[in-house]
Design a protein around this motif. Structure first.
Motif, PDB file in Angstrom:
ATOM      1  N   ALA A   1       1.299  -1.050   0.249  1.00  0.00           N
ATOM      2  CA  ALA A   1       0.120  -0.447  -0.094  1.00  0.00           C
ATOM      3  C   ALA A   1       0.845   1.516   0.002  1.00  0.00           C
ATOM      4  O   ALA A   1       0.307   2.369  -0.224  1.00  0.00           O
ATOM      5  N   GLY A   2       1.835   0.751   0.149  1.00  0.00           N
ATOM      6  CA  GLY A   2       3.140   2.524   0.255  1.00  0.00           C
ATOM      7  C   GLY A   2       3.896   2.147   1.296  1.00  0.00           C
ATOM      8  O   GLY A   2       4.140   1.593   2.125  1.00  0.00           O
ATOM      9  N   ARG A   3       5.339   3.411   1.441  1.00  0.00           N
ATOM     10  CA  ARG A   3       6.246   3.418   2.736  1.00  0.00           C
ATOM     11  C   ARG A   3       5.174   3.343   3.900  1.00  0.00           C
ATOM     12  O   ARG A   3       4.356   3.931   4.320  1.00  0.00           O
ATOM     13  N   GLY A   4       5.881   2.808   4.812  1.00  0.00           N
ATOM     14  CA  GLY A   4       5.660   2.294   6.174  1.00  0.00           C
ATOM     15  C   GLY A   4       4.375   1.064   6.118  1.00  0.00           C
ATOM     16  O   GLY A   4       3.579   1.118   7.320  1.00  0.00           O
ATOM     17  N   GLN A   5       3.765   0.306   4.931  1.00  0.00           N
ATOM     18  CA  GLN A   5       2.295   0.107   4.548  1.00  0.00           C
ATOM     19  C   GLN A   5       2.946  -1.487   4.811  1.00  0.00           C
ATOM     20  O   GLN A   5       1.888  -2.089   4.791  1.00  0.00           O
ATOM     21  N   GLY A   6       4.235  -1.922   4.833  1.00  0.00           N
ATOM     22  CA  GLY A   6       4.751  -3.357   4.806  1.00  0.00           C
ATOM     23  C   GLY A   6       4.417  -3.990   3.239  1.00  0.00           C
ATOM     24  O   GLY A   6       4.264  -3.592   2.342  1.00  0.00           O
ATOM     25  N   SER A   7       4.856  -5.255   2.945  1.00  0.00           N
ATOM     26  CA  SER A   7       4.675  -5.497   1.338  1.00  0.00           C
ATOM     27  C   SER A   7       4.378  -6.987   2.079  1.00  0.00           C
ATOM     28  O   SER A   7       4.199  -8.013   3.048  1.00  0.00           O
ATOM     29  N   THR A   8       3.422  -8.048   0.748  1.00  0.00           N
ATOM     30  CA  THR A   8       3.286  -9.328   0.285  1.00  0.00           C
ATOM     31  C   THR A   8       3.923  -9.636  -0.398  1.00  0.00           C
ATOM     32  O   THR A   8       3.451  -9.156  -1.938  1.00  0.00           O
ATOM     33  N   PHE A   9       4.694 -10.115  -1.361  1.00  0.00           N
ATOM     34  CA  PHE A   9       5.482 -11.453  -2.375  1.00  0.00           C
ATOM     35  C   PHE A   9       4.686 -12.457  -2.315  1.00  0.00           C
ATOM     36  O   PHE A   9       4.938 -13.593  -1.378  1.00  0.00           O
ATOM     37  N   THR A  10       4.232 -12.729  -2.901  1.00  0.00           N
ATOM     38  CA  THR A  10       3.662 -13.921  -3.834  1.00  0.00           C
ATOM     39  C   THR A  10       4.044 -14.559  -4.775  1.00  0.00           C
ATOM     40  O   THR A  10       4.284 -14.655  -6.019  1.00  0.00           O
ATOM     41  N   VAL A  11       4.686 -16.550  -5.003  1.00  0.00           N
ATOM     42  CA  VAL A  11       5.153 -16.537  -5.618  1.00  0.00           C
ATOM     43  C   VAL A  11       4.209 -17.673  -6.319  1.00  0.00           C
ATOM     44  O   VAL A  11       3.360 -18.580  -5.490  1.00  0.00           O
ATOM     45  N   ARG A  12       4.011 -17.266  -7.238  1.00  0.00           N
ATOM     46  CA  ARG A  12       2.967 -18.919  -7.787  1.00  0.00           C
ATOM     47  C   ARG A  12       3.056 -20.023  -8.694  1.00  0.00           C
ATOM     48  O   ARG A  12       4.112 -19.472  -9.649  1.00  0.00           O
ATOM     49  N   LEU A  13       3.567 -21.255  -8.476  1.00  0.00           N
ATOM     50  CA  LEU A  13       4.099 -22.308  -8.940  1.00  0.00           C
ATOM     51  C   LEU A  13       2.809 -23.433  -9.492  1.00  0.00           C
ATOM     52  O   LEU A  13       2.055 -23.690  -8.849  1.00  0.00           O
ATOM     53  N   PRO A  14       2.879 -23.942 -10.423  1.00  0.00           N
ATOM     54  CA  PRO A  14       1.904 -25.486 -10.983  1.00  0.00           C
ATOM     55  C   PRO A  14       1.888 -26.870 -10.057  1.00  0.00           C
ATOM     56  O   PRO A  14       2.824 -26.390  -9.060  1.00  0.00           O
ATOM     57  N   ALA A  15       0.635 -26.399  -9.499  1.00  0.00           N
ATOM     58  CA  ALA A  15       0.780 -27.659  -8.366  1.00  0.00           C
ATOM     59  C   ALA A  15       0.303 -28.892  -8.957  1.00  0.00           C
ATOM     60  O   ALA A  15       0.479 -29.185 -10.154  1.00  0.00           O
TER      61      ALA A  15
END
Length: 560
Positions: A406-420
């Motif tokens: 969401a921007g500076r100071g709002q944290g981050s979410t990194f998402t890796v998507r792989l074939p199951a």
């Protein structure tokens, strides 16, 4: 068959220019088609009719080239237009002898226009065709000019018109080459700037842990009150371990980036449980997280969730993201590591409540050496290679990675998507059986390393762990000592003077009395070809310096 190695953005720019060129030349050919046709009808000269057909042919080739360029087939477009232009220039000398002044200029201009779009051997072939067409056209024009019965005034008119076309083509070629040269110069300047910035960041990232290690060494060498000695020694030892691990990650990132750039990184895919990947990645990041008082929450998702991939590289992907989260989060932060199934894919998510990523940085954060913010005020450091490696390794597994913030100071979410995987893969950690002590095994370890300090420190570690240890500093002395002492294990460097570790291993394996000795390579050479060669000459394991002492001790104690 040649392969176009240009970047997509560059291909799009070149295709756009080529389409503009065909949009200019095509209507011009249409105009001359009409002019030659009128002249043929007015003068009753079949040559002008033939010239009209040639101009029409060139116009049609421009249409074909335009379509090919729109489809991204630049080399086909270049051959369609450039090849036709050469052929028309030659045939004009037979049809209109008075046009010979253009027959040297036009093929050269055609070659100049088309060369930027050709690759490999086709470029040389095109240059040879242009030279031959120029010479042949000029000779034919000179030979046939005297046989022409065209009035002098009309001849001058057509000479001026055709010269105007040739000059226009030449000017367009010069403009195109100058534009291309400016682009290349700009890229060189940008690469030079990035190289200078990278060297500055690299020196900074290496000096920081070295400074901590030197300070720890100075503290440990000072006489201290008895009550402080043990706690201080423990704290400084942990600091040295963390900084050494940080430097090792920097070097591994650099080497992996180089391997990926050369296409030398080899995956070893297999069915692997997602829970196992998360557990191994969490284990790697816990020391750094504990040093900052943070916590890690792991949710491995539904039982049996699995992917097909290289477990070592997938753990590297997750540990890079987790170390990033620790680096950019405040002390005491809570970091989340979650797995879930979404349709036919598996999503692995790393969440933090740290600095966040600005919107303008999210598009470039996965580029090599790219980092957000001002280098002088950026916390956490790093070379800007971790996320670039994540993207490339995930792509090799036919997956994708994205970031949301969401921007500076709002944290981050990194998402890796792989074939199951369609079938379930269960993660069942094996209970480790207590290994017999080195004394019970009667284990004798021969340490071979030309670096005296490295050999001395490793031998001390092994002695404190209960092993009998001898040391050699080159290949010949190692062979002599092995025959005399009959070790059970040999831990050996590869790059040594006189005789390298591969040759020593081969000679040890050739001796019947040492047939059962276990060989372990401990070296700074860590590429896949070095591992393969080590296995081929009889090494049981290949460890890259700096190795985790616990990992090395577990390997020595295992009953392989």
């Amino acid at each position: 068959m040649t392969t176009d190695t240009r970047a997509p953005a560059e291909q799009a720019l070149q295709a756009s220019r080529f389409r503009l060129f065909t949009l200019w030349l095509g209507p011009l050919c249409g105009l001359f088609t009409v002019l030659y046709l009128v002249a043929a009808l007015a003068l009753g000269a079949p040559r002008f009719l033939a010239a009209s057909l040639l101009a029409l042919l060139l116009g049609l080739s421009c249409a074909v080239g335009h379509v090919c360029a729109r489809q991204g087939r630049l080399e086909a477009a270049a051959w369609a237009v450039g090849g036709t232009l050469l052929a028309v220039a030659f045939l004009f000398s037979l049809v209109l002898p008075y046009a010979y002044p253009t027959l040297v200029v036009m093929p050269v201009a055609a070659m100049a226009l088309v060369l930027p779009y050709l690759q490999g051997l086709s470029l040389r072939r095109f240059a040879a065709c242009a030279a031959a067409a120029s010479l042949g056209s000029a000779a034919a024009g000179l030979g046939l000019r005297t046989a022409s019965g065209i009035p002098a005034e009309l001849e001058r008119l057509f000479v001026l018109a055709t010269l105007a076309i040739a000059v226009s083509l030449t000017l367009l070629a010069l403009w195109q080459f100058s534009s291309r040269l400016r682009e290349l110069l700009e890229r060189v300047r940008e690469a030079d700037t990035r190289k200078s910035d990278f060297v500055a960041v690299l020196s900074h990232e290496l000096r920081n842990p070295l400074a901590s290690i030197r300070t720890a060494a100075a503290l440990l060498s000072r006489p201290l009150p008895n009550g402080l000695t043990a706690p201080l020694a423990t704290a400084q030892a942990e600091l040295v371990e963390r900084e050494a691990a940080h430097m090792a990650r920097l070097l591994e990132d650099l080497l992996d980036t180089a391997r990926l750039g050369r296409g030398e990184l080899v995956l070893r895919p297999e069915p692997v449980a997602v829970a196992e990947l998360l557990a191994r990645a969490a284990e790697l990041v816990r020391p750094a997280l504990a040093a900052r008082g943070g916590t890690l929450q792991v949710d491995a998702g539904p039982p049996g969730l699995g992917v097909h991939g290289d477990p070592v590289r997938l753990v590297q992907v997750l540990s890079n993201l987790l170390h990033n989260a620790v680096k950019y989060s405040p002390d005491g932060a809570r970091i989340g590591l979650t797995a879930r199934q979404v349709g036919g894919d598996v999503e692995l998510e790393v969440r933090d409540a740290g600095q966040g990523v600005e919107a303008q940085d999210q598009a470039r954060i996965f580029e090599p050496f790219a980092q957000g913010g001002d280098p002088l005020t950026r916390s956490g450091g790093g070379l800007g290679l971790g996320l670039a490696l994540v993207r490339q390794l995930v792509a090799l597994h036919h997956g994708s990675v994205r970031v949301h913030s969401a921007g500076r100071g709002q944290g981050s979410t990194f998402t890796v998507r792989l074939p199951a995987l369609a079938e379930a893969v269960m993660h069942a950690p094996e209970a480790a059986a207590p290994a017999p002590s080195p004394q019970e095994q009667g284990a004798r370890v021969l340490v071979v390393d030309d670096n005296v300090n490295a050999a001395r420190s490793l031998s001390l570690l092994l002695k404190l762990s209960g092993y009998q240890v001898e040391v050699a500093h080159d290949g010949p002395s190692a062979l002599v000592r092995a025959r005399e002492w009959q070790p059970t294990h040999v831990v050996m460097d590869i790059g040594m003077p006189q005789m390298d570790g591969y040759a020593v291993a081969q000679q040890l394996r050739a001796q019947p009395a040492l047939a059962g000795v276990r060989l372990f390579a401990l070296t700074g050479y860590g590429q896949e070809e070095h591992r393969e060669r080590a296995r081929s000459v009889g090494f049981e394991e290949h460890f890259t310096k700096p190795v985790s002492p616990e990992l090395l001790l577990r390997a020595l104690a295992s009953n392989a």
